[in-house]
Design a protein around this motif. Structure first.
Motif, short mmCIF file in Angstrom:
data_model
loop_
_atom_site.label_atom_id
_atom_site.label_comp_id
_atom_site.label_asym_id
_atom_site.label_seq_id
_atom_site.Cartn_x
_atom_site.Cartn_y
_atom_site.Cartn_z
N LYS A 36 67.00 43.25 50.52
CA LYS A 36 66.89 41.94 49.88
C LYS A 36 67.75 41.88 48.61
O LYS A 36 68.46 40.91 48.37
CB LYS A 36 65.42 41.67 49.54
CG LYS A 36 65.12 40.22 49.28
CD LYS A 36 63.66 40.04 48.94
CE LYS A 36 63.42 38.64 48.41
NZ LYS A 36 62.10 38.48 47.83
N THR A 37 67.69 42.95 47.83
CA THR A 37 68.48 43.01 46.59
C THR A 37 69.97 42.93 46.90
O THR A 37 70.71 42.17 46.26
CB THR A 37 68.18 44.32 45.83
OG1 THR A 37 66.77 44.43 45.67
CG2 THR A 37 68.86 44.37 44.48
N LYS A 38 70.41 43.72 47.89
CA LYS A 38 71.83 43.72 48.27
C LYS A 38 72.24 42.31 48.70
O LYS A 38 73.32 41.84 48.38
CB LYS A 38 72.07 44.69 49.44
CG LYS A 38 71.90 46.14 49.06
CD LYS A 38 73.20 46.76 48.63
CE LYS A 38 72.99 48.21 48.26
NZ LYS A 38 74.15 48.79 47.63
N ARG A 39 71.35 41.67 49.44
CA ARG A 39 71.66 40.33 49.95
C ARG A 39 71.83 39.33 48.80
O ARG A 39 72.73 38.51 48.82
CB ARG A 39 70.53 39.89 50.89
CG ARG A 39 70.82 38.62 51.58
CD ARG A 39 70.27 38.60 52.95
NE ARG A 39 70.80 39.65 53.78
CZ ARG A 39 70.10 40.36 54.64
NH1 ARG A 39 68.83 40.14 54.77
NH2 ARG A 39 70.68 41.30 55.38
N GLU A 40 70.96 39.44 47.83
CA GLU A 40 71.06 38.56 46.66
C GLU A 40 72.40 38.80 45.94
O GLU A 40 73.04 37.86 45.48
CB GLU A 40 69.90 38.82 45.68
CG GLU A 40 68.54 38.38 46.21
CD GLU A 40 68.46 36.89 46.50
OE1 GLU A 40 69.02 36.11 45.71
OE2 GLU A 40 67.87 36.52 47.54
N GLU A 41 72.78 40.08 45.88
CA GLU A 41 74.04 40.44 45.19
C GLU A 41 75.26 39.83 45.88
O GLU A 41 76.20 39.41 45.22
CB GLU A 41 74.19 41.97 45.14
CG GLU A 41 73.31 42.64 44.10
CD GLU A 41 73.27 44.15 44.25
OE1 GLU A 41 72.40 44.77 43.62
OE2 GLU A 41 74.09 44.71 45.02
N VAL A 42 75.23 39.83 47.23
CA VAL A 42 76.43 39.36 47.95
C VAL A 42 76.48 37.84 48.11
O VAL A 42 77.54 37.29 48.39
CB VAL A 42 76.58 40.02 49.34
CG1 VAL A 42 76.73 41.51 49.23
CG2 VAL A 42 75.47 39.64 50.28
N LYS A 43 75.35 37.19 47.92
CA LYS A 43 75.29 35.74 48.12
C LYS A 43 76.37 35.01 47.32
O LYS A 43 77.11 34.19 47.87
CB LYS A 43 73.91 35.22 47.70
CG LYS A 43 73.18 34.54 48.83
CD LYS A 43 71.80 34.11 48.39
CE LYS A 43 70.93 33.90 49.61
NZ LYS A 43 69.55 33.64 49.25
N SER A 44 76.44 35.31 46.04
CA SER A 44 77.42 34.62 45.19
C SER A 44 78.85 34.99 45.59
O SER A 44 79.76 34.16 45.53
CB SER A 44 77.18 34.97 43.73
OG SER A 44 77.20 36.36 43.56
N ARG A 45 79.01 36.25 46.06
CA ARG A 45 80.35 36.68 46.49
C ARG A 45 80.77 35.90 47.74
O ARG A 45 81.93 35.49 47.86
CB ARG A 45 80.31 38.19 46.77
CG ARG A 45 81.59 38.88 46.33
CD ARG A 45 81.42 40.35 46.10
NE ARG A 45 81.09 41.11 47.28
CZ ARG A 45 80.22 42.11 47.30
NH1 ARG A 45 79.58 42.45 46.19
NH2 ARG A 45 79.97 42.79 48.39
#
Lengths: 244, 74
Positions: A75-84
């Motif tokens: 979930k954390t990784k997903r949040e990180e890549v969302k903006s990217r």
């Protein structure tokens, strides 16, 4: 003569008395020994049951922690890549201004979304599957614990469980890393759109196949542990009564 | 007369209280047929193997069908 008869009777009485006394003692000693053995056996059984219970409690806590940790990390990784992903989408729109065919532009944008959504969907699925594998391994461990509490030899099962744990840990790292990846397109010319987009598509395919392979390896390792467990004689009959 | 009314009222009162107590016991006690909500899965080897075989690892190629269809139109 009278004295001799008297002495003989006295000796006989003493012999009978000593003999009766010794027999009583032996019976007492045997009774005590049997009681001690029973007491020790009960104590050992209680210790085995307590040990089993403690192990299972610890395993439950560990299982919950591991499954929750994997879900949280993904979930954390997903949040990180969302903006990217969003930033790259804006970049792609800019690049696509050079393309005249509106339909092609729409397709490229759709494929961009599909590629990143597929990565999310597959990593979610593999996360769930990996947690299921971890839960099945916990059941293998539970059965091995029961067998051990019933004095069955489970050394080979423990080795297989350790190998399975290691395979799951490797797969967990791979899934987490995959969840942190994004796939963007390098648009060169309108004519090369298909190959440009195809490159990103192929990269995702290669990555997902590789991650899926790690999950499969984890599943196979748990399967091996289950096979070794099944080879322990009467393993399914071993039970630990909670009231023991 | 007053005494009779008092006795009847007391009896009715006792019956009402008994009824309330009985009702509250019924509603708070779990049904005997109710199963525990979180039953642990079986740990016998047959059940373990069945669940391992039932695991779905996903089909990567199938998931790419839509993307490939779009790619082919470019």
């Amino acid at each position: 003569m009278k004295n001799i008869i008297g002495a003989a009777i006295l000796a006989l009485l003493m012999a009978v008395s000593v003999s009766a006394h010794t027999e009583g003692d032996v019976q007492g000693i045997v009774k005590d020994a049997v009681q001690n053995v029973r007491k020790e056996a009960t104590q050992l059984r209680k210790e085995a049951v307590d040990q089993f219970k403690a192990k299972r409690e610890e395993a439950k806590v560990q299982l919950k922690a591991k499954t929750e940790e994997l879900k949280a990390n993904v979930k954390t990784k997903r949040e990180e890549v969302k903006s990217r992903i969003e930033a790259k989408k804006v970049e792609l729109k800019e690049k696509l201004k050079a393309v005249r065919d509106e339909k092609k532009k729409q397709i490229v944008e759709r494929v961009y979304n599909s590629v990143n959504e597929l990565n999310e969907r597959m990593t979610d699925h593999l996360t769930k599957t990996l947690n299921q594998i971890q839960e099945v391994l916990d059941r293998v461990e539970s059965r091995a614990d029961k067998a051990e509490a019933n004095d069955l030899d489970v050394a080979s099962v423990r080795t297989a469980i350790t190998a399975a744990e290691s395979a799951i840990a490797s797969s967990r790292s791979a899934v987490e890393a995959q969840a942190g990846k994004t796939y963007s397109f390098t648009v060169t010319t309108e004519e090369k759109l298909r190959s440009d987009v195809g490159t990103a598509r192929q990269a995702l395919h290669t990555d997902l196949v590789a991650v899926r392979e790690t999950v499969k390896a984890a599943r196979d390792a748990v399967k091996s542990a289950a096979v070794v467990l099944g080879q322990v004689p009467k393993v399914d009959e071993a039970e630990v009564d909670s009231e023991d | 007369m007053n005494k009779n009314i008092l006795i009847i009222s007391a009896a009715v009162g006792v019956l009402v209280l008994a009824g309330i107590w009985f009702w509250s016991k019924q509603s708070s006690a779990p049904s005997q047929n109710q199963q525990p909500s979180s039953q642990e899965p079986s740990d016998n080897t047959a059940s373990i193997n069945a669940d391992l075989d039932a695991l779905d690892l996903g089909d990567v190629d199938k998931e790419f069908q839509g993307i490939d269809a779009d790619l082919n139109t470019l």
